[in-house]
Design a protein around this motif. Structure first.
Motif, PDB file in Angstrom:
ATOM      1  N   ALA A 312       0.823  -1.217   0.000  1.00  0.00           N
ATOM      2  CA  ALA A 312       0.000   0.000   0.000  1.00  0.00           C
ATOM      3  C   ALA A 312       0.854   1.263   0.000  1.00  0.00           C
ATOM      4  O   ALA A 312       0.546   2.232  -0.707  1.00  0.00           O
ATOM      5  N   ASN A 313       1.915   1.260   0.791  1.00  0.00           N
ATOM      6  CA  ASN A 313       2.765   2.449   0.904  1.00  0.00           C
ATOM      7  C   ASN A 313       4.030   2.364   0.068  1.00  0.00           C
ATOM      8  O   ASN A 313       4.857   3.279   0.096  1.00  0.00           O
ATOM      9  N   GLN A 314       4.192   1.239  -0.662  1.00  0.00           N
ATOM     10  CA  GLN A 314       5.378   1.032  -1.486  1.00  0.00           C
ATOM     11  C   GLN A 314       6.651   1.219  -0.671  1.00  0.00           C
ATOM     12  O   GLN A 314       7.560   1.978  -1.024  1.00  0.00           O
ATOM     13  N   GLU A 315       6.699   0.474   0.450  1.00  0.00           N
ATOM     14  CA  GLU A 315       7.845   0.555   1.346  1.00  0.00           C
ATOM     15  C   GLU A 315       8.264  -0.841   1.795  1.00  0.00           C
ATOM     16  O   GLU A 315       7.440  -1.765   1.855  1.00  0.00           O
ATOM     17  N   ILE A 316       9.533  -0.989   2.103  1.00  0.00           N
ATOM     18  CA  ILE A 316      10.030  -2.192   2.763  1.00  0.00           C
ATOM     19  C   ILE A 316      10.195  -1.852   4.236  1.00  0.00           C
ATOM     20  O   ILE A 316      10.960  -0.953   4.592  1.00  0.00           O
ATOM     21  N   VAL A 317       9.477  -2.561   5.087  1.00  0.00           N
ATOM     22  CA  VAL A 317       9.515  -2.318   6.524  1.00  0.00           C
ATOM     23  C   VAL A 317      10.463  -3.331   7.154  1.00  0.00           C
ATOM     24  O   VAL A 317      10.199  -4.536   7.140  1.00  0.00           O
ATOM     25  N   HIS A 431      11.383 -12.885  -2.814  1.00  0.00           N
ATOM     26  CA  HIS A 431      12.425 -12.334  -3.675  1.00  0.00           C
ATOM     27  C   HIS A 431      12.185 -10.862  -4.028  1.00  0.00           C
ATOM     28  O   HIS A 431      13.048 -10.230  -4.653  1.00  0.00           O
ATOM     29  N   ARG A 432      11.053 -10.308  -3.634  1.00  0.00           N
ATOM     30  CA  ARG A 432      10.832  -8.880  -3.873  1.00  0.00           C
ATOM     31  C   ARG A 432      11.739  -8.028  -3.000  1.00  0.00           C
ATOM     32  O   ARG A 432      12.177  -6.950  -3.417  1.00  0.00           O
TER      33      ARG A 432
END
Length: 460
Positions: A312-317, A431-432
């Motif tokens: 949704a936020n296009q982030e890696i947490v 793998h993303r």
């Protein structure tokens, strides 16, 4: 006055639950927070406490029914604002007036799902629920006869009134639907007219069924007859949730699985020494204990695997803590409870937490909170004698490690062939957000620790 208790959200946005059993009956007097029902969510079995003190006037749903969050499940007669106690005769006039006039009832203290509303005293209120409130139909007044003897829960819902669907269990309704049988046309021979599997099959074959006599055992609709060639089990509860989660994970995250076979003889020797020490003698130590500790140490060097892809936020947490999930096979299906802040635990504390987690899961007492918030998982397929596999990620996590069984095998050791204790590790990752190099380094670190526990000194 009459108070309705609506099914609350029992954990992180769950939309429905199944009524497993009622612990009370119509006419029973209950106290605040007394357990009145046992319900099954998609994650766990939960005991439902009473939000009111009063008298049970109506149970809206029968055991085996799947109920949407926000729907009424039970009505209570409680003392009104003037302190008038519940009427033993069942007078529901106060409840009828409240429903007709649309007055918002003042809520009483309770444990699950509903908090206090704003009152004149200015006390705080809980924010509104996200789900839309069901439309409340006008309540029709009808005399309530005080029961002389409380009817068993199993038979309270068996009788069918005009316009009401025939009484049967979910498996029987599923069978009738699959066979194209209208249950309204079937005569039930079970307790109080309950329609059984045999009734449906007899109707389909055109063979009349007879209700069991007093000297005949009542057939259990859940049992499989000797002549049946297949058994149908409703997909619900944990099985339904697990299936949906695995499909979502498999078709959302691009899985990569890598394998590493390791000589874990030094770890097994360490395990034997620890079991004989005074500090660990009372603890349950297994290969899983050491593998879990190895994972936690390896994550410090490879934090990319302790992360989540936020679409949704296009982030890696990336998490700065580890809630370690442990896949557990239970009678209700596969669950993955997690140990909160496992990275901050010593080996002894981790052993205690693993023992508590597995015992709770096997007893079916895992709470929704224990099943939520995991950051990375381990599945111990070795306990089933399996060497390796391709585990599917727990949704929302970047990695899962499967540890295989420890086998005594011929292995190259110091230039010679010797019998050694061997384990295969299988790592699946998303793998993303995890590159092949990162996944490989993590797996190599876990393997190095298990192959030589002393390597920890060079890693931390």
């Amino acid at each position: 006055m009459i108070k309705e208790f609506r099914l609350p959200d029992l954990g992180e946005g769950l939309t429905e639950s199944e009524i497993l059993s009622w612990k009370v009956g119509v006419g029973d007097t209950v106290t605040l927070n007394q357990v009145i029902a046992e319900v099954e969510t998609a994650k766990a079995v939960v005991e439902l406490p009473s939000p009111f003190a009063g008298v049970i006037r109506e149970l809206h749903e029968q055991p085996g029914t799947i109920v949407e969050v926000g729907k009424p499940i039970v009505s209570f007669e409680v003392a009104d604002d003037a302190g008038t106690p519940p009427s033993a005769s069942g007078d529901t006039a106060a409840g009828v007036r409240e429903a007709e006039e649309g007055e918002a009832p003042k809520r009483q203290p309770n444990l699950v799902g509903y908090g206090a509303v704003i009152e004149s005293s200015g006390r705080p209120t809980r924010r509104p629920r996200n789900f839309a409130a069901p439309v409340v139909e006008p309540v029709q007044t009808r005399p309530v006869v005080e029961p002389v003897e409380t009817q068993p829960v199993e038979t309270q819902f068996a009788e069918t009134t005009p316009g009401e669907r025939p009484r049967s269990t979910p498996p029987v309704r599923k069978l009738a639907k699959d066979l194209g049988v209208d249950l309204a046309a079937v005569t039930g021979t079970g307790p109080s007219g309950l329609i059984t599997r045999e009734d449906v099959q007899s109707y389909l074959e055109g063979t009349p069924t007879e209700a069991p006599g007093a000297d005949q055992p009542v057939p259990d609709s859940r049992e499989t007859g000797a002549g049946e060639r297949e058994t149908r089990t409703p997909i619900k509860g944990v099985r339904k949730f697990t299936a949906a989660a695995m499909v979502e994970s498999a078709f959302t995250a691009p899985h990569v699985t890598e394998f590493l076979t390791v000589d874990v003889t030094p770890s097994m020797e360490l395990l034997a020494r620890l079991k004989g020490s005074r500090e660990f003698s009372a603890l349950k130590l297994t290969p899983l204990t050491l593998a879990a500790k190895a994972v936690l140490i390896a994550l410090r060097r490879n934090p990319a695997l302790n992360a989540r892809w936020d679409e949704a936020n296009q982030e890696i947490v990336t998490f700065n803590y580890v809630n370690l999930g442990i896949a557990a096979a239970t009678p209700r299906g596969l669950t993955v409870p997690n140990i909160k802040d496992a990275d901050a635990m010593s080996l002894a504390q981790l052993a205690e937490a693993l023992t508590a987690l597995t015992e709770t899961a096997r007893a079916g007492k895992t709470t929704p909170a224990d099943l939520s918030g995991g950051t990375v998982s381990i599945t111990n397929i070795g306990v089933f004698g399996i060497d390796a596999g391709t585990p599917i990620l727990n949704p929302g996590e970047a990695a899962i490690l499967a540890i295989g069984t420890v086998r005594t095998m011929p292995w190259e050791y110091r230039g010679e062939v010797a019998l050694r204790q061997i384990m295969t590790l299988s790592l699946s990752f998303d793998h993303r957000l995890v590159d092949g190099e990162q996944g490989s380094r993590f797996l190599a670190d876990v393997g190095a620790i298990l192959a030589e526990p002393g390597m920890v000194l060079a890693m931390v």
